[in-house]
Scaffold this motif. Structure first.
Motif, PDB file in Angstrom:
ATOM      1  N   VAL A 188       0.783  -1.207  -0.098  1.00  0.00           N
ATOM      2  CA  VAL A 188      -0.107  -0.062  -0.063  1.00  0.00           C
ATOM      3  C   VAL A 188       0.747   1.129   0.009  1.00  0.00           C
ATOM      4  O   VAL A 188       2.130   0.939   0.488  1.00  0.00           O
ATOM      5  CB  VAL A 188      -1.003   0.259   1.563  1.00  0.00           C
ATOM      6  N   PRO A 189       0.294   2.320  -0.483  1.00  0.00           N
ATOM      7  CA  PRO A 189       1.216   3.587  -0.379  1.00  0.00           C
ATOM      8  C   PRO A 189       1.298   4.000   1.146  1.00  0.00           C
ATOM      9  O   PRO A 189       0.281   3.594   2.005  1.00  0.00           O
ATOM     10  CB  PRO A 189       0.402   4.630  -1.267  1.00  0.00           C
ATOM     11  N   ALA A 190       2.168   5.031   1.472  1.00  0.00           N
ATOM     12  CA  ALA A 190       2.341   5.400   2.717  1.00  0.00           C
ATOM     13  C   ALA A 190       0.918   6.035   3.383  1.00  0.00           C
ATOM     14  O   ALA A 190       0.785   5.831   4.759  1.00  0.00           O
ATOM     15  CB  ALA A 190       3.264   6.326   2.908  1.00  0.00           C
ATOM     16  N   ALA A 191       0.105   6.401   2.737  1.00  0.00           N
ATOM     17  CA  ALA A 191      -1.073   7.147   3.254  1.00  0.00           C
ATOM     18  C   ALA A 191      -2.118   5.854   3.733  1.00  0.00           C
ATOM     19  O   ALA A 191      -2.957   6.289   4.535  1.00  0.00           O
ATOM     20  CB  ALA A 191      -1.703   8.032   2.076  1.00  0.00           C
ATOM     21  N   HIS A 192      -1.942   4.851   3.285  1.00  0.00           N
ATOM     22  CA  HIS A 192      -2.868   3.711   3.870  1.00  0.00           C
ATOM     23  C   HIS A 192      -2.161   2.703   4.476  1.00  0.00           C
ATOM     24  O   HIS A 192      -2.531   1.563   4.831  1.00  0.00           O
ATOM     25  CB  HIS A 192      -3.531   2.926   2.626  1.00  0.00           C
ATOM     26  N   VAL A 193      -0.885   2.945   5.272  1.00  0.00           N
ATOM     27  CA  VAL A 193      -0.277   2.036   6.268  1.00  0.00           C
ATOM     28  C   VAL A 193      -1.346   1.471   7.078  1.00  0.00           C
ATOM     29  O   VAL A 193      -1.189   0.428   7.537  1.00  0.00           O
ATOM     30  CB  VAL A 193       0.963   2.444   6.766  1.00  0.00           C
ATOM     31  N   ASP A 194      -2.121   2.369   7.697  1.00  0.00           N
ATOM     32  CA  ASP A 194      -3.124   1.934   8.832  1.00  0.00           C
ATOM     33  C   ASP A 194      -3.947   0.720   8.313  1.00  0.00           C
ATOM     34  O   ASP A 194      -4.359  -0.137   9.100  1.00  0.00           O
ATOM     35  CB  ASP A 194      -3.817   3.082   9.383  1.00  0.00           C
ATOM     36  N   VAL A 195      -4.323   0.809   6.979  1.00  0.00           N
ATOM     37  CA  VAL A 195      -5.337  -0.152   6.620  1.00  0.00           C
ATOM     38  C   VAL A 195      -4.246  -1.533   6.642  1.00  0.00           C
ATOM     39  O   VAL A 195      -5.038  -2.508   6.823  1.00  0.00           O
ATOM     40  CB  VAL A 195      -5.856   0.167   5.227  1.00  0.00           C
ATOM     41  N   LEU A 196      -3.059  -1.513   5.940  1.00  0.00           N
ATOM     42  CA  LEU A 196      -2.141  -2.736   6.077  1.00  0.00           C
ATOM     43  C   LEU A 196      -1.883  -3.171   7.435  1.00  0.00           C
ATOM     44  O   LEU A 196      -1.995  -4.220   7.820  1.00  0.00           O
ATOM     45  CB  LEU A 196      -1.116  -2.351   5.272  1.00  0.00           C
ATOM     46  N   ASP A 197      -1.910  -2.325   8.474  1.00  0.00           N
ATOM     47  CA  ASP A 197      -1.640  -2.638   9.798  1.00  0.00           C
ATOM     48  C   ASP A 197      -3.001  -3.355  10.259  1.00  0.00           C
ATOM     49  O   ASP A 197      -2.810  -4.662  10.816  1.00  0.00           O
ATOM     50  CB  ASP A 197      -1.402  -1.608  10.783  1.00  0.00           C
ATOM     51  N   ALA A 198      -4.042  -3.108   9.951  1.00  0.00           N
ATOM     52  CA  ALA A 198      -5.388  -3.856  10.261  1.00  0.00           C
ATOM     53  C   ALA A 198      -5.409  -4.896   9.500  1.00  0.00           C
ATOM     54  O   ALA A 198      -6.060  -5.870  10.181  1.00  0.00           O
ATOM     55  CB  ALA A 198      -6.464  -3.012  10.023  1.00  0.00           C
ATOM     56  N   LEU A 199      -5.148  -4.963   8.445  1.00  0.00           N
ATOM     57  CA  LEU A 199      -5.409  -6.335   7.545  1.00  0.00           C
ATOM     58  C   LEU A 199      -4.403  -7.269   8.088  1.00  0.00           C
ATOM     59  O   LEU A 199      -4.697  -8.405   8.174  1.00  0.00           O
ATOM     60  CB  LEU A 199      -4.879  -5.710   6.101  1.00  0.00           C
ATOM     61  N   ALA A 200      -3.245  -6.961   8.378  1.00  0.00           N
ATOM     62  CA  ALA A 200      -2.011  -7.917   9.126  1.00  0.00           C
ATOM     63  C   ALA A 200      -2.603  -8.476  10.321  1.00  0.00           C
ATOM     64  O   ALA A 200      -2.464  -9.509  10.507  1.00  0.00           O
ATOM     65  CB  ALA A 200      -0.760  -7.058   9.248  1.00  0.00           C
ATOM     66  N   ALA A 201      -3.221  -7.458  11.136  1.00  0.00           N
ATOM     67  CA  ALA A 201      -3.607  -7.862  12.598  1.00  0.00           C
ATOM     68  C   ALA A 201      -4.980  -8.913  12.256  1.00  0.00           C
ATOM     69  O   ALA A 201      -5.027 -10.025  12.941  1.00  0.00           O
ATOM     70  CB  ALA A 201      -4.040  -6.725  13.279  1.00  0.00           C
ATOM     71  N   ARG A 202      -5.588  -8.615  11.363  1.00  0.00           N
ATOM     72  CA  ARG A 202      -6.859  -9.401  10.813  1.00  0.00           C
ATOM     73  C   ARG A 202      -6.325 -10.972  10.525  1.00  0.00           C
ATOM     74  O   ARG A 202      -6.773 -11.895  10.720  1.00  0.00           O
ATOM     75  CB  ARG A 202      -7.683  -8.821  10.019  1.00  0.00           C
ATOM     76  N   ALA A 203      -5.456 -10.766   9.620  1.00  0.00           N
ATOM     77  CA  ALA A 203      -5.074 -12.072   9.264  1.00  0.00           C
ATOM     78  C   ALA A 203      -4.184 -13.091  10.010  1.00  0.00           C
ATOM     79  O   ALA A 203      -4.450 -14.370  10.042  1.00  0.00           O
ATOM     80  CB  ALA A 203      -3.884 -11.712   7.852  1.00  0.00           C
ATOM     81  N   THR A 204      -3.686 -12.527  11.076  1.00  0.00           N
ATOM     82  CA  THR A 204      -3.111 -13.446  12.030  1.00  0.00           C
ATOM     83  C   THR A 204      -4.043 -13.508  13.276  1.00  0.00           C
ATOM     84  O   THR A 204      -3.691 -14.696  13.825  1.00  0.00           O
ATOM     85  CB  THR A 204      -1.814 -12.468  12.595  1.00  0.00           C
ATOM     86  N   ALA A 205      -4.997 -12.971  13.399  1.00  0.00           N
ATOM     87  CA  ALA A 205      -5.884 -13.072  14.541  1.00  0.00           C
ATOM     88  C   ALA A 205      -6.914 -14.319  14.111  1.00  0.00           C
ATOM     89  O   ALA A 205      -7.263 -14.881  15.005  1.00  0.00           O
ATOM     90  CB  ALA A 205      -6.746 -11.839  14.811  1.00  0.00           C
ATOM     91  N   VAL A 206      -7.200 -14.330  12.920  1.00  0.00           N
ATOM     92  CA  VAL A 206      -8.308 -15.361  12.438  1.00  0.00           C
ATOM     93  C   VAL A 206      -7.681 -16.725  11.902  1.00  0.00           C
ATOM     94  O   VAL A 206      -8.363 -17.327  11.739  1.00  0.00           O
ATOM     95  CB  VAL A 206      -9.375 -14.792  11.583  1.00  0.00           C
ATOM     96  N   ARG A 207      -6.460 -16.458  11.492  1.00  0.00           N
ATOM     97  CA  ARG A 207      -6.065 -18.017  11.024  1.00  0.00           C
ATOM     98  C   ARG A 207      -5.781 -18.949  11.967  1.00  0.00           C
ATOM     99  O   ARG A 207      -5.826 -18.757  13.256  1.00  0.00           O
ATOM    100  CB  ARG A 207      -4.459 -17.693  10.468  1.00  0.00           C
ATOM    101  N   ALA A 208      -6.170 -20.137  11.570  1.00  0.00           N
ATOM    102  CA  ALA A 208      -6.174 -21.373  12.262  1.00  0.00           C
ATOM    103  C   ALA A 208      -4.778 -21.672  12.854  1.00  0.00           C
ATOM    104  O   ALA A 208      -3.796 -21.526  12.107  1.00  0.00           O
ATOM    105  CB  ALA A 208      -6.518 -22.609  11.658  1.00  0.00           C
ATOM    106  N   PRO A 209      -4.970 -22.097  14.112  1.00  0.00           N
ATOM    107  CA  PRO A 209      -3.472 -22.155  14.721  1.00  0.00           C
ATOM    108  C   PRO A 209      -2.794 -23.802  13.944  1.00  0.00           C
ATOM    109  O   PRO A 209      -3.547 -24.509  13.650  1.00  0.00           O
ATOM    110  CB  PRO A 209      -3.714 -22.721  16.216  1.00  0.00           C
ATOM    111  N   ARG A 210      -1.721 -23.591  13.744  1.00  0.00           N
ATOM    112  CA  ARG A 210      -1.032 -24.657  13.245  1.00  0.00           C
ATOM    113  C   ARG A 210       0.033 -25.614  14.095  1.00  0.00           C
ATOM    114  O   ARG A 210       0.685 -24.989  14.935  1.00  0.00           O
ATOM    115  CB  ARG A 210      -0.034 -24.288  11.994  1.00  0.00           C
TER     116      ARG A 210
END
Length: 118
Positions: A96-118
């Motif tokens: 993402v461009p620098a102006a949307h880093v907060d969206v990428l932060d949230a996407l990263a948090a979401r991806a790791t929070a909901v992924r199934a434990p391995r």
């Protein structure tokens, strides 16, 4: 997909998103389902770059390509790149461009929070 899979937590949806509001819960549920099924790990390459390590299954690649294509059409600031690193590993790079880093932060948090434990 059942109703219990649908989330209404739109906290990470950017204002720049042009997806109609009524369709957002379904898209969020698609991402949650994808993250839960496919994400094996996440690496923050830089503030503007997230790399998700995915299961290498063919259906995962097809789903990733379809989902990211639809997301790019409503949130054009996302840049997605999918690469195969052998039969068991795919990566999904999200930039993402620098102006949307907060969206990428949230996407990263979401991806790791909901992924199934391995």
């Amino acid at each position: 997909m059942s109703d219990h899979d649908i989330t209404t937590d739109e906290s990470w949806v950017p204002d720049a998103c042009t997806l109609p509001t009524a369709e957002r819960p379904l898209r969020l549920a698609e991402f949650d389902q994808f993250f839960r099924a496919a994400v094996r790990g996440a690496d923050r390459v830089s503030a503007e770059h997230l790399r998700l390590r995915l299961d290498g299954g063919e259906h995962v690649e097809e789903t990733a390509r379809a989902l990211t294509a639809r997301e790019s059409s409503c949130c054009s600031f996302f840049a997605f790149d999918i690469a195969r690193h052998g039969p068991d590993l795919l990566t999904l790079d999200v930039r993402v461009p620098a102006a949307h880093v907060d969206v990428l932060d949230a996407l990263a948090a979401r991806a790791t929070a909901v992924r199934a434990p391995r």
